[in-house]
Motif scaffolding. Structure first.
Motif, PDB file in Angstrom:
ATOM      1  N   HIS A 138       0.842  -1.204   0.000  1.00  0.00           N
ATOM      2  CA  HIS A 138       0.000   0.000   0.000  1.00  0.00           C
ATOM      3  C   HIS A 138       0.869   1.243   0.000  1.00  0.00           C
ATOM      4  N   LYS A 139       0.918   1.930  -1.115  1.00  0.00           N
ATOM      5  CA  LYS A 139       1.831   3.059  -1.271  1.00  0.00           C
ATOM      6  C   LYS A 139       1.184   4.365  -0.824  1.00  0.00           C
ATOM      7  N   SER A 140       2.008   5.209  -0.244  1.00  0.00           N
ATOM      8  CA  SER A 140       1.568   6.568   0.083  1.00  0.00           C
ATOM      9  C   SER A 140       1.638   7.414  -1.192  1.00  0.00           C
ATOM     10  N   ALA A 141       1.127   8.635  -1.105  1.00  0.00           N
ATOM     11  CA  ALA A 141       1.161   9.528  -2.279  1.00  0.00           C
ATOM     12  C   ALA A 141       2.604   9.777  -2.723  1.00  0.00           C
ATOM     13  N   GLY A 142       3.502   9.921  -1.760  1.00  0.00           N
ATOM     14  CA  GLY A 142       4.909  10.157  -2.097  1.00  0.00           C
ATOM     15  C   GLY A 142       5.532   8.952  -2.789  1.00  0.00           C
ATOM     16  N   GLU A 143       5.176   7.778  -2.330  1.00  0.00           N
ATOM     17  CA  GLU A 143       5.708   6.563  -2.960  1.00  0.00           C
ATOM     18  C   GLU A 143       5.157   6.417  -4.380  1.00  0.00           C
ATOM     19  N   ILE A 144       3.880   6.700  -4.555  1.00  0.00           N
ATOM     20  CA  ILE A 144       3.289   6.604  -5.900  1.00  0.00           C
ATOM     21  C   ILE A 144       3.963   7.610  -6.844  1.00  0.00           C
ATOM     22  N   ALA A 145       4.298   8.765  -6.310  1.00  0.00           N
ATOM     23  CA  ALA A 145       4.980   9.767  -7.147  1.00  0.00           C
ATOM     24  C   ALA A 145       6.327   9.227  -7.631  1.00  0.00           C
ATOM     25  N   ALA A 146       7.029   8.509  -6.766  1.00  0.00           N
ATOM     26  CA  ALA A 146       8.321   7.930  -7.167  1.00  0.00           C
ATOM     27  C   ALA A 146       8.109   6.856  -8.234  1.00  0.00           C
ATOM     28  N   VAL A 147       7.091   6.012  -8.056  1.00  0.00           N
ATOM     29  CA  VAL A 147       6.799   4.976  -9.064  1.00  0.00           C
ATOM     30  C   VAL A 147       6.416   5.641 -10.389  1.00  0.00           C
ATOM     31  N   ARG A 148       5.677   6.734 -10.296  1.00  0.00           N
ATOM     32  CA  ARG A 148       5.255   7.452 -11.520  1.00  0.00           C
ATOM     33  C   ARG A 148       6.490   7.978 -12.267  1.00  0.00           C
ATOM     34  N   ARG A 149       7.450   8.523 -11.522  1.00  0.00           N
ATOM     35  CA  ARG A 149       8.681   9.019 -12.173  1.00  0.00           C
ATOM     36  C   ARG A 149       9.464   7.859 -12.783  1.00  0.00           C
ATOM     37  N   ALA A 150       9.480   6.736 -12.088  1.00  0.00           N
ATOM     38  CA  ALA A 150      10.187   5.562 -12.623  1.00  0.00           C
ATOM     39  C   ALA A 150       9.517   5.078 -13.910  1.00  0.00           C
ATOM     40  N   ALA A 151       8.184   5.140 -13.955  1.00  0.00           N
ATOM     41  CA  ALA A 151       7.462   4.714 -15.166  1.00  0.00           C
ATOM     42  C   ALA A 151       7.803   5.635 -16.341  1.00  0.00           C
TER      43      ALA A 151
END
Lengths: 365, 349
Positions: A135-148
């Motif tokens: 379960h990712k936080s908003a900050g973690e999702i932002a990092a995954v989004r940048r990685a994508a």
């Protein structure tokens, strides 16, 4: 900041589970549990972090080179170089043997630490940390989004790198150099090339790319320790009608899988939606473990994390989970084909993070 | 996860090399009365299994079972679909696929002899889940720590391993020579690309962006400004053999001076007395399964002094006129009475 947020979530989960001390294990293959608590991306040897109930972290590493790196990369934790790591950690745990101590992932810990003769007992808290990892936080999702986004850019580079006569490992070298130039320190990728004689992807070989090859790859760069994956297939030269028809099944399956992603759906529902497309075309056999491993998986601090997208996995999807949906498998008319997009589960479905078109790419023969 | 070239070379690692290593292992097993030897591998701890078979898991984990009689076989958590790849890149008699590798390995051993004596390399460090499965799969097997047995054989390099280390060192040298560009990331990209183009199985790059501020290496993420002097470290794997090289970017005259001092200090190994006057030093090498275990050094106390004939990687820091300089290169520990020697040039293009 992400590290502090993660540690606060970990401490809260420990409190809720009545855990006084958490033992997190990591190595370069399975480093996500350790990184979640200690914010260190281990590359060599064993790493064990002890997390106290007040959030204090002691990080033990048996590689001298990695211990020095941790001192500067994870300045908020106390780093200990411990060539005999099990015994050094064991001595620490002796001091708190009366507390409730739990470990994640317990099955990877050095055996010595779990021996019944120790003064302390290590319960298995893998599920507790798995929940935090999924379960990712908003900050973690932002990092995954940048990685994508980096994965999308790297695939453009991949299209440039694939040329007849080049060896597989030379192509991977180009991609890795591209990622380092962009300041991306880590990536996981495998590759396949050839025709109907190819049944999957592996690390790169010395095989030279040839006209007519299907070239498959999954690219998985990381940002701040968070991986995002993309899977695509290209043809060297003009795609044949058979290759086009085969690829269309994968597009349909990917779309069906992503359409099945919503809060409350199970991982199994996503896999079934993908596999049903293959079944509808009489290709159900190619959805079995003989031909394919998983129909997608979680992504985050590990490139292949939970939940696995399979028809027997009942994990319920919730907003904030990040996944890749990829109906990768063998097609008898074309060979091994991959197609997959990173997504994040939203309140009402899925947001697709990869922007690369879902097409069978063609490069010059 | 490993993503460089993984390929078997019958020239660099012919069958005879593996046969000779296996013969030595079996002879030691005979003396210890072990019916089978079990060695665990994952991509952090590949150097025991790769030494006997060439197999390097790019992902996941496996155990190698070496029966006292019969060929070695691999029990791998990698899926069945990867079997042809494993058979292509390694030399094993068979590959069995199962998620519970400890259970399957124990069952296989027990099928030959129900109360077999099993030696396990790095038994204390074996993943707990696999140790539990080994017990479950062979209730009457007796499990023994075979670390000392294996380390006594694994530590000393044969000619094939020395040749692979020399090749890895050459890749590292050429890669660090390709550190060109205006930014640190450009230079790292140059090193990474060159090493992989030359066939490295893996490369880890770390940097000290400004030697005047800090001399500790780190992995670079994002943009980082460069100081007047800086250093790069390349950890290179080539066909299962790992070396570390360090290049400091500073004045050529200083580099010549410190390189000579470094070579002189290395010659004194396994004694560390040659490093008196250095700020810090570290010698790493393979003892069992981790490619670069810390052996001796300024932070290590007694440590594990390398044996004559061992391949090691040496890193050191020193100061010249207040200027910090870092160096590193692989070396071969000399036989008693002979000097140890570097197997890489320290002066870059």
């Amino acid at each position: 900041m992400l590290a502090e947020e993660r540690r606060a979530r970990l401490v809260a989960a420990m409190r809720e589970a009545g855990i006084g001390h958490m033992v997190l294990y990591g190595n370069a293959w399975q480093g996500d549990y350790l990184r979640f608590g200690a914010d260190f991306g281990i590359l060599e040897g064993h790493g064990i972090a002890l997390i106290a109930a007040d959030g204090e972290v002691a990080l033990f590493l048996d590689s001298a080179t990695d211990a020095e790196r941790a001192e500067i990369e994870a300045p908020q934790v106390k780093v200990h170089l411990a060539p005999d790591i099990a015994r050094v950690v064991g001595a620490r745990l002796d001091r708190v043997a009366n507390a409730h101590i739990a470990a994640a992932p317990r099955r990877f810990l050095p055996r010595w630490l779990t021996d019944a003769t120790r003064s302390f007992k290590l319960d298995d808290a893998t599920a507790v940390v798995d929940r935090l990892l999924m379960h990712k936080s908003a900050g973690e999702i932002a990092a995954v989004r940048r990685a994508a986004q980096i994965a999308d850019e790297a695939y453009v580079e991949f299209l440039r790198a694939v040329r007849p006569g080049r060896r597989q490992y030379e192509i991977v070298a180009d991609i890795e150099a591209h990622l380092r130039r962009k300041g991306c320190p880590d990536n996981f990728m495998i590759i396949g090339s050839g025709g109907k004689d190819v049944f999957g992807m592996t690390p790169p070989s010395e095989r030279r790319i040839a006209a007519g090859d299907l070239v498959t790859t999954e690219l998985t760069p990381a940002v701040e320790g968070y991986f995002a994956q993309i899977c695509r297939t290209l043809v060297v030269g003009k795609a044949s009608e058979a290759q086009r028809r085969a690829f269309a099944v994968f597009v349909e399956a990917l779309e069906a899988g992503i359409a099945a992603v919503r809060p409350g759906a199970r991982a199994a529902d996503v896999a079934k939606a993908e596999n049903d497309v293959f079944r509808n075309y009489g290709l159900g056999e190619y959805t079995t473990s003989q031909w394919t491993r998983v129909r997608g998986h979680g992504m985050g601090m590990f490139a292949d994390s939970k939940p696995h997208i399979l028809e027997d996995v009942d994990t319920v999807l919730e907003p904030g989970m990040t996944l890749i949906v990829h109906p990768n498998t063998y097609h008898p008319d074309a060979g091994y084909i991959v197609l997959g997009d990173a997504i994040v589960v939203t309140e009402d479905g899925a947001e697709v993070l990869c922007k690369t078109p879902r097409q069978l790419f063609e490069v010059a023969a | 996860m490993r993503r460089g070239l993984i390929a078997r070379s019958l020239v660099e690692l012919p069958d005879a090399v593996f046969d000779a290593r296996l013969d030595r292992v079996r002879a030691a097993m005979q003396t210890a009365q072990f019916d089978a030897l079990v060695i665990y591998t994952n991509n952090t701890r590949p150097a025991g299994v790769s030494w006997l078979t060439g197999f390097v898991p790019y992902w996941s984990e496996a155990v190698l079972v070496v029966p006292r009689q019969g060929g070695p076989y691999l029990v791998a958590a990698l899926s069945f679909r990867v079997k042809p790849w494993i058979e292509r890149v390694s030399r094993v008699d068979d590959v069995l696929h199962t998620p519970r590798i400890g259970l399957k390995a124990a069952q296989q051993i027990a099928a030959t002899r129900v109360d077999a004596a099993v030696g396990i390399v790095d038994f204390d460090g074996l993943p707990a889940g696999i140790a539990e499965d080994l017990r479950e799969g062979g209730l009457q097997l007796t499990l023994h720590d075979a670390s000392a047995l294996f380390a006594s054989l694994r530590t000393v390099a044969d000619q094939a391993e020395i040749a692979l280390a020399s090749r890895a060192a050459d890749i590292g040298l050429r890669a660090l020579s390709a550190a060109q560009g205006n930014t640190l990331n450009d230079m790292i990209a140059g090193v990474e690309g060159e090493a992989r183009q030359l066939g490295a199985e893996e490369i880890y790059i770390a940097a000290v962006p400004d030697l005047d501020r800090d001399t500790r290496f780190r992995r670079i993420e994002g943009e980082v400004a460069l100081g007047k002097t800086f250093a790069l470290r390349a950890t290179v794997a080539y066909k299962g053999t790992w070396v570390r090289l360090v290049r400091s970017m500073c004045e050529a005259a200083i580099m010549r001076e410190v390189s000579a001092r470094f070579a002189q200090a290395v010659a004194s190994l396994p004694s560390g007395r040659g490093f008196a006057g250095f700020r810090s030093w570290l010698v790493e090498g393979c003892r069992m399964a981790q490619p670069l275990d810390p052996l001796i050094g300024s932070r290590l106390g007694e440590g594990h002094p390398p044996l004559p004939g061992a391949l090691v990687s040496v890193q050191a820091a020193l100061a010249v006129d207040g200027q910090a300089v870092l160096l590193g290169a692989p070396a071969l520990i000399g036989q008693p009475g002979a000097a140890s020697s570097l197997i890489a040039n320290l002066l870059y293009d």
